[in-house]
Design a protein around this motif. Sequence first.
Motif, mmCIF file in Angstrom:
data_model
loop_
_atom_site.group_PDB
_atom_site.id
_atom_site.type_symbol
_atom_site.label_atom_id
_atom_site.label_comp_id
_atom_site.label_asym_id
_atom_site.label_seq_id
_atom_site.Cartn_x
_atom_site.Cartn_y
_atom_site.Cartn_z
ATOM 1 N N SER A 51 9.256 19.029 -3.886
ATOM 2 C CA SER A 51 10.673 18.363 -3.857
ATOM 3 C C SER A 51 10.622 17.736 -2.463
ATOM 4 C CB SER A 51 11.492 19.743 -3.646
ATOM 5 O OG SER A 51 11.188 20.631 -2.442
ATOM 6 N N ARG A 52 10.111 17.997 -1.384
ATOM 7 C CA ARG A 52 10.216 17.644 0.168
ATOM 8 C C ARG A 52 11.784 17.209 0.311
ATOM 9 N NH1 ARG A 52 5.895 12.968 0.686
ATOM 10 N NH2 ARG A 52 6.248 12.613 -1.547
ATOM 11 N N ALA A 53 11.913 15.806 0.480
ATOM 12 C CA ALA A 53 13.404 15.534 0.683
ATOM 13 C C ALA A 53 14.278 15.819 -0.205
ATOM 14 C CB ALA A 53 13.438 13.864 1.051
ATOM 15 N N LEU A 54 15.492 16.153 0.459
ATOM 16 C CA LEU A 54 16.667 16.645 -0.480
ATOM 17 C C LEU A 54 17.969 15.982 -0.214
ATOM 18 C CD1 LEU A 54 16.529 20.652 -0.352
ATOM 19 C CD2 LEU A 54 15.347 19.303 -1.735
ATOM 20 N N LEU A 95 13.270 9.954 4.382
ATOM 21 C CA LEU A 95 13.396 9.164 3.353
ATOM 22 C C LEU A 95 14.591 8.120 3.336
ATOM 23 C CD1 LEU A 95 12.469 8.575 0.397
ATOM 24 C CD2 LEU A 95 14.095 10.410 -0.289
ATOM 25 N N ASN A 96 15.777 8.421 3.790
ATOM 26 C CA ASN A 96 16.970 7.693 4.054
ATOM 27 C C ASN A 96 16.292 6.460 4.655
ATOM 28 O OD1 ASN A 96 19.082 9.343 2.389
ATOM 29 N ND2 ASN A 96 18.102 10.702 3.594
ATOM 30 N N VAL A 97 15.987 6.807 6.223
ATOM 31 C CA VAL A 97 15.892 5.753 6.833
ATOM 32 C C VAL A 97 14.675 4.734 6.379
ATOM 33 C CG1 VAL A 97 14.788 5.000 9.394
ATOM 34 C CG2 VAL A 97 16.596 6.884 8.955
ATOM 35 N N GLY A 128 2.752 -1.902 4.551
ATOM 36 C CA GLY A 128 1.967 -0.419 4.770
ATOM 37 C C GLY A 128 2.903 0.645 4.395
ATOM 38 N N CYS A 129 3.134 1.021 3.261
ATOM 39 C CA CYS A 129 4.311 2.186 2.745
ATOM 40 C C CYS A 129 3.312 3.286 2.656
ATOM 41 C CB CYS A 129 5.074 1.599 1.857
ATOM 42 S SG CYS A 129 6.005 0.043 2.091
ATOM 43 N N ASP A 130 2.271 3.583 3.172
ATOM 44 C CA ASP A 130 1.363 4.579 3.028
ATOM 45 C C ASP A 130 1.356 5.784 3.683
ATOM 46 O OD1 ASP A 130 0.440 2.772 5.077
ATOM 47 O OD2 ASP A 130 -1.504 2.802 4.439
ATOM 48 N N TRP A 162 8.962 26.827 8.902
ATOM 49 C CA TRP A 162 8.769 26.886 7.645
ATOM 50 C C TRP A 162 9.583 26.483 6.573
ATOM 51 C CZ3 TRP A 162 11.593 30.249 5.083
ATOM 52 C CH2 TRP A 162 12.291 31.435 5.814
ATOM 53 N N LEU A 163 9.433 26.257 5.309
ATOM 54 C CA LEU A 163 10.699 26.104 4.319
ATOM 55 C C LEU A 163 10.041 26.633 2.938
ATOM 56 C CD1 LEU A 163 9.724 23.442 2.446
ATOM 57 C CD2 LEU A 163 10.285 22.133 4.695
ATOM 58 N N ALA A 164 10.889 27.051 2.084
ATOM 59 C CA ALA A 164 10.366 27.462 0.880
ATOM 60 C C ALA A 164 11.427 27.177 -0.195
ATOM 61 C CB ALA A 164 10.251 29.086 0.994
ATOM 62 N N ALA A 199 0.932 -1.114 -0.100
ATOM 63 C CA ALA A 199 -0.066 0.049 -0.161
ATOM 64 C C ALA A 199 0.900 1.006 -0.128
ATOM 65 C CB ALA A 199 -0.782 0.153 1.213
ATOM 66 N N GLY A 200 0.820 2.052 -1.076
ATOM 67 C CA GLY A 200 1.532 3.346 -1.072
ATOM 68 C C GLY A 200 2.802 3.236 -2.224
ATOM 69 N N GLY A 201 2.671 3.949 -3.224
ATOM 70 C CA GLY A 201 3.860 3.894 -4.148
ATOM 71 C C GLY A 201 4.734 5.256 -3.964
HETATM 72 C C1 LIG Z 1 9.305 19.320 3.967
HETATM 73 C C2 LIG Z 1 9.892 18.084 4.165
HETATM 74 C C3 LIG Z 1 11.197 18.162 3.854
HETATM 75 C C4 LIG Z 1 11.763 16.609 4.173
HETATM 76 N N1 LIG Z 1 13.262 16.590 3.853
HETATM 77 C C5 LIG Z 1 13.631 15.122 3.970
HETATM 78 C C6 LIG Z 1 15.029 15.106 3.451
HETATM 79 O O1 LIG Z 1 15.908 16.004 3.237
HETATM 80 N N2 LIG Z 1 15.777 13.859 3.540
HETATM 81 C C7 LIG Z 1 14.863 12.893 4.081
HETATM 82 O O2 LIG Z 1 15.303 11.833 3.993
HETATM 83 N N3 LIG Z 1 13.448 12.902 4.217
HETATM 84 C C8 LIG Z 1 13.000 14.154 4.173
HETATM 85 N N4 LIG Z 1 11.599 14.279 4.463
HETATM 86 C C9 LIG Z 1 10.803 13.162 4.779
HETATM 87 C C10 LIG Z 1 10.287 12.393 3.526
HETATM 88 O O3 LIG Z 1 9.736 13.083 2.695
HETATM 89 C C11 LIG Z 1 9.576 11.245 3.773
HETATM 90 O O4 LIG Z 1 10.282 10.537 4.913
HETATM 91 C C12 LIG Z 1 9.286 10.187 3.003
HETATM 92 O O5 LIG Z 1 8.478 10.706 1.762
HETATM 93 C C13 LIG Z 1 8.516 8.885 3.220
HETATM 94 O O6 LIG Z 1 8.540 8.144 2.240
HETATM 95 P P1 LIG Z 1 7.275 7.182 2.158
HETATM 96 O O7 LIG Z 1 7.236 6.435 0.993
HETATM 97 O O8 LIG Z 1 7.516 6.298 3.426
HETATM 98 O O9 LIG Z 1 6.086 8.061 2.378
HETATM 99 P P2 LIG Z 1 5.473 9.015 1.428
HETATM 100 O O10 LIG Z 1 6.370 9.535 0.469
HETATM 101 O O11 LIG Z 1 4.477 9.699 2.213
HETATM 102 O O12 LIG Z 1 4.478 8.020 0.411
HETATM 103 C C14 LIG Z 1 3.353 7.387 0.884
HETATM 104 C C15 LIG Z 1 2.458 7.127 -0.674
HETATM 105 O O13 LIG Z 1 1.262 6.257 -0.040
HETATM 106 C C16 LIG Z 1 0.263 6.702 -0.689
HETATM 107 N N5 LIG Z 1 -1.003 6.357 -0.054
HETATM 108 C C17 LIG Z 1 -1.205 7.127 1.247
HETATM 109 N N6 LIG Z 1 -2.507 6.480 1.781
HETATM 110 C C18 LIG Z 1 -2.748 5.326 0.914
HETATM 111 C C19 LIG Z 1 -3.769 4.451 0.731
HETATM 112 N N7 LIG Z 1 -4.601 4.201 1.665
HETATM 113 N N8 LIG Z 1 -3.695 3.669 -0.328
HETATM 114 C C20 LIG Z 1 -2.903 3.630 -1.231
HETATM 115 N N9 LIG Z 1 -1.973 4.724 -1.389
HETATM 116 C C21 LIG Z 1 -1.634 5.587 -0.244
HETATM 117 C C22 LIG Z 1 0.510 8.402 -0.742
HETATM 118 O O14 LIG Z 1 -0.439 8.850 -1.948
HETATM 119 C C23 LIG Z 1 1.854 8.390 -1.087
HETATM 120 O O15 LIG Z 1 2.431 8.277 -2.697
HETATM 121 C C24 LIG Z 1 10.911 15.615 4.354
HETATM 122 C C25 LIG Z 1 9.617 15.759 4.468
HETATM 123 C C26 LIG Z 1 9.121 17.007 4.361
HETATM 124 C C27 LIG Z 1 7.548 17.094 4.401
#
Ligand SMILES: Cc1cc2nc3c(=O)[nH]c(=O)nc-3n(C[C@H](O)[C@H](O)[C@H](O)COP(=O)(O)OP(=O)(O)OC[C@H]3O[C@@H](n4cnc5c(N)ncnc54)[C@H](O)[C@@H]3O)c2cc1C
Length: 504
Positions: free
Chosen positions: A48-51, A296-298, A160-162, A186-188, A15-17
Amino acid sequence: MLGGTHTAAHEVVIAGGGPVGLWLACELRLYGVDVTVLETRTEPDPHSRALAVHPRTLELFAARGLVEPFLAEGLRMPGGHFAALTRRMDFSRLDTPYPFMLLLPQVRTEQLIGAHAEAVGVRVLREHRVTGLAQHEDAVTVEADTPAGRRRLDAAYLIGCDGSRSTVRAAAGIGFPGRAATRWSWLADVTLDAPPAMQSASNEHGTVLLFPLPGGFHRVVGSDARTAQEKPEDLDVEELRTRVRRVMGTDLGMRDPRWISIVGNAARQAERYRHGRVLLAGDAAHSHFPAGGPGLNVGLADAGNLGWKLAQTLAGTAPDGLLDSYHAERHPVGQELLRSTSAQTGLMTSHTPENLALRGLLAELIGTVPEFSDALARRAAGIAVGYPPADASGAPDAHPLTGTRAPDLAVHGGGTLLSLLRRGRYVLLDLTTAPGAPSPLAPLVHDTTPGLDVRTGPPASGRPDWARVTAALVRPDGHLAWLSTDADPAGPARAAVTATLARR
Ligand SMILES: Cc1cc2nc3c(=O)[nH]c(=O)nc-3n(C[C@H](O)[C@H](O)[C@H](O)COP(=O)(O)OP(=O)(O)OC[C@H]3O[C@@H](n4cnc5c(N)ncnc54)[C@H](O)[C@@H]3O)c2cc1C
């Protein structure tokens, strides 16, 4: 757990791409696992989120032959920041082929992983929102809303990767204890007409941190006395200019924001990463303030730990407890993640004289005490993560490096350990046999498991911890399962391989 027989038509449903779900799917495809990803969105998240892509993550990509496109696009920073302190940790001293922080917007990271997923045959079903699940003895039923209506899929395992609001986590009844947000930053992503030489500033007015991004724009992150206490609403670039000017004395010529967002310090972790046939990875398992950019890295490392274990479990070759070792190994890493980001949040979002003094002291230590800086850098880079033997009393003779991540050792005949890991198999390294000579460990491949790669290499010179190591067994995720200092390691290696790998 519901009774009744359910045949799992799918081996694994994810769950979650997002990046973690897609990377886990790629890992599973390495072993030929049938995997289906259900994703709500029609398109990947454009922000952009994670950089920050950390050295250990680059090693994981290299261990699958995928690092080059990341290196080609990202910006290499020689160091990383801790809590936006003014002195940087020096990554160039780290024992890794990638001694730098790579800056690449998450949208590109996701696209690169997504392209790889497509190439290796991952099935991604978009506009599929997982809404619930039911666990049975031999399968888990996943419910999803789709454009064609409600759909049910039976799978052997559901991951669950959601994300942090995980539906899977809630539906599996897995608690997510922790704290709600009390502080915000905040970030921009903006264009700066006058980017400064310095990358961060902190004083009684607040903290500002800058990162260059590919394409010539910048990420600006800030917190000040007001935003730290109260969630800011509707920040626009005019307001950000004012806030930055207050801290830095200049607004840096900030204009044309591509993205403005608010992040809080809520910190939560799943109480368990496995419940029956349901497992969690990434933000679904841990959520925190993005200090130092580790999330993201973890999450990708979670996937790297889980993929081969799940594949072996599905193939029926896993030793007892292998799948449960996912929680045992990764939950402590998530705890440390929350501890580190909480510490950094405290330093970044308080601007009292006492906190500024602490920031000054820590920055000085980073700049003047290499051991202190290196210890922080190894953690930030992800290479300090280790999985010590679960029961120390049961492994009293384990070499102290057992469970740590193997450095990228050279092997005879060209190549290094990371290139050997591309097949996703265990690698048995013989560090004493001369180049070209047959390894006495080679017969183990036939005697114990055909899935084992045996290679010879030179002694790991320049690494004091490795000075006496004669052989090492490396897991598919690059962590050390066993090491020997025996002059003739063939006997101990046979016992270690037999104990570690199931016969096939
Ligand atoms: C502003 C900001 C800056 C960041 N900077 C960094 C950084 O520099 N380095 C770093 O490592 N991390 C950073 N992070 C964290 C990073 O963005 C997240 O840790 C990362 O996106 C996690 O990936 P994920 O795949 O676990 O979850 P997500 O990226 O949240 O992906 C989850 C996916 O699941 C889908 N989904 C949700 N619910 C459902 C459902 N019920 N059914 C099907 N699909 C579903 C969503 O649409 C999404 O595509 C930052 C985050 C933010 C907000």
